[in-house]
Design a protein around this motif. Structure first.
Motif, short mmCIF file in Angstrom:
data_model
loop_
_atom_site.label_atom_id
_atom_site.label_comp_id
_atom_site.label_asym_id
_atom_site.label_seq_id
_atom_site.Cartn_x
_atom_site.Cartn_y
_atom_site.Cartn_z
N PRO A 188 0.84 -1.20 0.00
CA PRO A 188 0.00 0.00 0.00
C PRO A 188 0.88 1.25 0.00
O PRO A 188 1.96 1.25 0.59
CB PRO A 188 -0.79 -0.12 1.30
N THR B 125 0.29 3.01 4.94
CA THR B 125 -0.42 2.22 5.95
C THR B 125 -0.59 3.11 7.17
O THR B 125 0.38 3.71 7.66
CB THR B 125 0.37 0.96 6.33
N GLY C 194 -5.69 1.05 8.73
CA GLY C 194 -6.17 1.39 7.40
C GLY C 194 -5.05 1.62 6.41
O GLY C 194 -3.87 1.60 6.76
N THR C 195 -5.44 1.84 5.15
CA THR C 195 -4.47 2.07 4.08
C THR C 195 -4.92 3.25 3.23
O THR C 195 -6.10 3.63 3.22
CB THR C 195 -4.33 0.84 3.17
N SER D 144 -7.52 -1.85 -2.94
CA SER D 144 -7.52 -1.55 -1.50
C SER D 144 -8.03 -2.74 -0.70
O SER D 144 -7.53 -3.03 0.40
CB SER D 144 -8.39 -0.32 -1.23
N VAL E 117 -6.01 -4.44 2.56
CA VAL E 117 -6.46 -4.52 3.95
C VAL E 117 -6.60 -5.96 4.42
O VAL E 117 -6.54 -6.26 5.63
CB VAL E 117 -7.79 -3.77 4.15
N SER F 80 -10.07 2.21 4.43
CA SER F 80 -9.22 2.37 3.25
C SER F 80 -9.58 3.67 2.52
O SER F 80 -10.75 4.07 2.46
CB SER F 80 -9.37 1.18 2.30
#
Length: 947
Positions: free
Chosen positions: A50, A53, A62-63, A80, A84, A101
């Protein structure tokens, strides 16, 4: 400098994350203890890397996936989802898969809360703060889930339309919609509906939900606060404000403990801009000025002190429609669900709420439900109102200074020719006002409200404060009444014009005029309270103080002596008269009158004809008024055309000033002349000066981009407008000066009445209602039992109350306007020569007379009770002819039976146990008086009187 679109997007996203409270780190320099929220770049997951992060308190939650500007983000959601779900086994995380996300380009950001029952992505203005995501991830249930589990709504205390609106609104949110529009007729309790929903929301979610309640001006905020203060919980009988803190914004400081915040859109915008001390009159500035002055939504940037998650719900109550266009950036800034409340939505409003109309409750439906009263239009048309007039040269006329109202005589050296548009501005024609009001006086008791002992409560809309004064004085004279009968209700009521001695620029003494509140005098609010709750005044004259949002329930006549361009504003003004009222409240201010049956719009300027076709397209507005340009300056406009226009107006205005007034302007402007202020404004928008400032210190060959130029221009404009934006006293003075000037009083011209009667649109509408009712009756006469009986001649079956109730329901279901009262009025207007008498308001049995008239079984429409009385008298005479005589007590009972049939269609033996019969001995007494003949007598009266 970033070299690729991807690098440029990453740089912008980095800046946005930092602004929202995140510390951005490379994976080679991880330090999760550096702050509460950390965004680590390109951390390795099982499913990829990602771009960011997100960690809060050392754990991932989350990302963020970054894409170059212009990339379609919806297609990135699948990427996404993989990220996750691919959290490495040893990575500390609040939940697995990760809960949140984002997909972002630096210009657009989409967000998905994967803890929601049906996760879906949505656009957000910026990123959420770390502490917000932590709060959400630690909750057992998300707000979206709680909205699905609301208990059934109790019906007690709610009108059916209010119950339906709240139920539909909760269903809409339960299915994941984040915008919802409620359209409810003026007077049907939109604000009360919203307060009920908010109370349930706060009570059932049990988390710290916060609601922003937007109104379009400060005075409506006061009224909205009153709704919350008056609301009593159906659960524990406590007041809303005893359980929850409600803040009415009067400064730019938010109470962190408030669960409901009431404010204007312009104040919220000011807070987003970070202003600490905005203009004192901020909440009363013209919001719609932005409609013309901004070509695109007002500029909004992220404010760390005012994060996007500040509010969970926003309610917009009758806000100006520009809120959904040019002010929409303020709404879209917050990651909140939005509820619109309106009586008159535009296409633009529907579009903003994504066509999600959860409640549609029209004025006609409200009338059918007795939530509103019906509204008729009465037109008064005079020669001068239509075409103006002419005064020949040589006549002496009065000249009146508009501000002081001081009068002097002046002989005309050339003819005075004026048109309708000059009335009550450049020219006042007292006989035009007198002719309109005299016509109203002559018609109010004969055509508008026949038989009334007193003038119904009447509200007259005037053009301005001076026009209102003229109307008040002439109205008292026309009706031959005193001060209490007709009064002015404006913002200036209760204020005194103060004359101060000042030192002029040339060293001599002069005078300055201001308005000061006199504590001993009655204010506009005081007079409004009397107009609402007391017998006097019978007629109130206002400009716009009672135009919108103010309830005067006893009001029955709304009188337009000024025009209105906006249909929505007209509907709001008209709505002052459609409120329903209890019999007790009605009789309190109208002795002897218990029911408010309808309201009448008296149109003396043709406003009803214009607003049907007039609209105000945002791209085609007329020239902006001076008042709106000044308001726009206070609101922080950066539109070059607006600044240039305002500068030109100030220069022209200064040329009109005499030495005394100019000295007052300079003193109020803290030493500056209007020329100096204008020069600064024109300099601020000079392209050469802007370019020179941008290049300063950067070398002769520096080529600035559009962003640099815009930034410098906006800063220069803000500085140049500061003398106006930060000085409401100066703006108000300039508005007064601009409006000042002589009015010519035309006492020579005599006006003539051209027409007084129902407006053409009302007549056409009544004819259509009458025609459609006739067509329905003829079309369905074989299907509905009551119509079968009434259509058959002779009648083969007795009509009963339940049969007529069935017909009434079918009529209401087919057309909301087909109430007994409305149908009666329609026939009376469409065929006045064939309607005799006036139906008593709400008289259910008159439906029989209406159907018979529609079927042409009777040539004249008369109240059902009149025909019952006529047939009863004939029946008594026929009985006497055959030797049947009734004793006085028997006759008294027969009169009661007649009255019962006149209201309930028929009578049954068991009805004799009800009032008023039970007060005279009931069924037993009737048997005693009439013996075994009682059943036969009742059948005979049913047959004779009800047909």
């Amino acid at each position: 400098m970033p070299e690729t679109p991807e690098q440029f997007a990453r740089q912008q996203i980095d800046d946005q994350l930092v602004a929202c409270g995140w510390i951005v780190q490379e994976k080679s320099a991880i330090n999760l203890s550096a702050g509460r929220g950390v965004a680590i770049c390109e951390l390795s997951f099982a499913t990829g890397e990602p771009d960011y992060t997100l960690f809060v308190d050392g754990k991932a939650l989350g990302t963020v996936e970054a894409k170059p500007e212009g990339y379609t983000l919806t297609g990135v959601e699948e990427q996404s989802t993989k990220y996750v779900a691919g959290v490495p086994s040893g990575l500390p995380a609040w939940r697995k898969p990760l809960s949140f996300s984002y997909e972002a380009t630096g210009k657009e950001t989409r967000f998905t809360n994967r803890l929601d029952p049906d996760p879906r992505s949505r656009n957000v203005f910026a990123f959420h703060r770390p502490e917000t995501l932590l709060t959400w991830v630690q909750q057992d249930q998300q707000l979206a889930q709680r909205l699905r589990e609301f208990p059934p709504l109790p019906r007690a205390g709610l009108w059916p339309a209010q119950f339906e609106a709240i139920t539909n609104l909760e269903k809409s949110f339960a299915t994941g919609h984040r915008r919802a529009l409620i359209q409810m007729a003026t007077g049907s309790g939109k604000t009360f509906t919203a307060v009920n929903f908010i109370y349930r929301l706060l009570k059932q979610t049990s988390i710290k939900t916060r609601i922003l309640f937007l109104v379009d001006r400060g005075t409506l905020g006061d009224q909205t606060l009153g709704e919350f203060q008056d609301f009593v919980s159906p659960l524990n009988q406590r007041k809303f404000t005893e359980e929850y803190i409600v803040q009415h914004l009067s400064s730019n400081k938010l109470d962190s403990s408030a669960r409901v915040v009431i404010g204007t859109i312009q104040r919220v915008y000011s807070m987003l801009k970070g202003e600490k001390d905005p203009a004192p009159d901020l909440d009363d500035l013209s919001v719609d000025a932005a409609e013309t002055l901004y070509k695109e939504p007002v500029p909004v940037e992220y404010n760390p002190d005012f994060p996007i998650e500040e509010f969970d719900f926003i309610i917009t109550d009758e806000c100006h429609r520009s809120i959904y266009n040019l002010w929409r950036q303020v709404l879209d800034y917050f990651d909140a669900s939005i509820i619109g409340l309106t009586a008159t939505p535009s296409k633009q409003t529907f579009g903003y709420f994504q066509q999600n109309l959860v409640m549609e409750y029209s004025h006609e439906k409200a009338v059918a439900d007795n939530v509103n009263v019906g509204c008729d239009i009465y037109r008064i048309h005079t020669a001068i109102t239509q075409g103006g007039s002419k005064v020949e040269a040589g006549f002496y006329v009065d000249k009146r200074e508009r501000q002081t109202r001081q009068i002097r005589w002046e002989q005309l050296d050339q003819p005075l020719v004026y048109v309708a548009g000059d009335l009550d501005s450049a020219v006042v024609a007292p006989d035009q006002i007198r002719t309109v009001l005299a016509t109203f006086r002559d018609k109010v008791f004969t055509e508008l409200f026949p038989g009334r002992p007193d003038v119904p409560k009447t509200l007259i809309f005037a053009k301005d404060d001076s026009h209102a004064d003229d109307i008040v004085n002439i109205c008292r004279d026309v009706f031959g009444k005193g001060i209490d009968f007709c009064q002015k209700i404006t913002y200036r009521t209760g204020y005194t014009r103060i004359v101060e001695v000042i030192k002029k620029a040339d060293g001599t003494q002069g005078e300055r005029f201001t308005w000061q509140r006199n504590k001993k005098d009655v204010t506009g609010k005081d007079t409004l309270s009397a107009f609402r709750n007391s017998y006097n005044p019978r007629i109130a004259v206002t400009v716009d103080m009672i135009a919108t949002g103010t309830d005067v329930k006893p009001l029955e006549i709304v009188f337009f002596m000024r025009s209105v361009a906006s249909k929505n504003f007209f509907e709001q003004m008209k709505g002052r008269g459609v409120r329903v009222i209890t019999e007790t409240e009605m009789e309190q201010v109208n002795p002897g009158v218990k029911r408010k049956t309808h309201c009448v719009i008296v149109d003396a300027v043709g406003v009803c004809e214009r607003v049907q076709t007039e609209s105000r397209p945002l791209e085609k507005k007329p020239t902006v008024s001076f008042d709106k340009l000044l308001d726009a300056a206070a609101l922080g406009t950066t539109e070059v055309a607006a600044v240039e226009s305002l500068a030109g107006r100030l220069i022209r205005l200064e040329r009109r000033l005499n030495a005394e007034v100019e000295a007052e302007v300079v003193q109020t402007a803290k030493g500056q002349t209007l020329s100096q202020i204008s020069k600064g404004m024109l300099s601020a928008i000079d392209p050469d000066e802007i370019l020179a400032q941008v290049k300063q210190g950067k070398g002769e060959y520096h080529e600035p981009d559009a962003k640099e130029l815009d930034s410098v221009r906006e800063a220069r404009i803000k500085h140049a407008l500061a003398p106006l934006a930060s000085n409401p006293d100066l703006r108000n003075l300039l508005k007064k000066i601009a409006k000042a000037g002589d009015q010519t009083i035309d006492v020579i011209s005599r006006d003539t009445l051209l027409y007084a009667g129902p407006a053409q649109s009302t007549t056409q509408n009544n004819s259509e209602i009458a025609k459609s009712f006739r067509e329905y009756i003829n079309l369905h006469k074989a299907e509905i039992t009551a119509l079968q009986i009434l259509y058959s001649r002779p009648y083969r079956q007795r009509l009963t109350e339940p049969m007529l109730k069935e017909l009434e329901k079918k009529l209401r279901d087919n057309h909301a306007a087909w109430t007994e009262d409305r149908l009666w009025d329609a026939f009376a207007a469409a065929a006045p020569g064939k309607v005799k008498g006036r139906s008593q308001a709400g008289r259910f049995a008159d439906l029989v007379a209406l159907v018979r008239f529609a079927l042409e079984q009777q040539p004249v429409l008369t109240p059902f009770s009149d025909s019952v009385s006529e047939r009863f008298n004939e029946w008594l005479m026929n009985k006497a002819k055959v030797g049947v005589k009734f004793q006085p007590e028997q006759l008294a009972w027969l009169n009661l039976i007649r009255d019962h049939i006149a209201t309930a269609i028929s009578i049954e033996p068991e009805d004799l146990e009800l009032s008023p019969f039970n007060q005279r001995g009931g069924l037993g007494k009737a048997h005693q008086l009439f013996g075994e003949q009682l059943p036969k007598l009742l059948d005979e009266l049913n047959e004779v009187l009800s047909v």
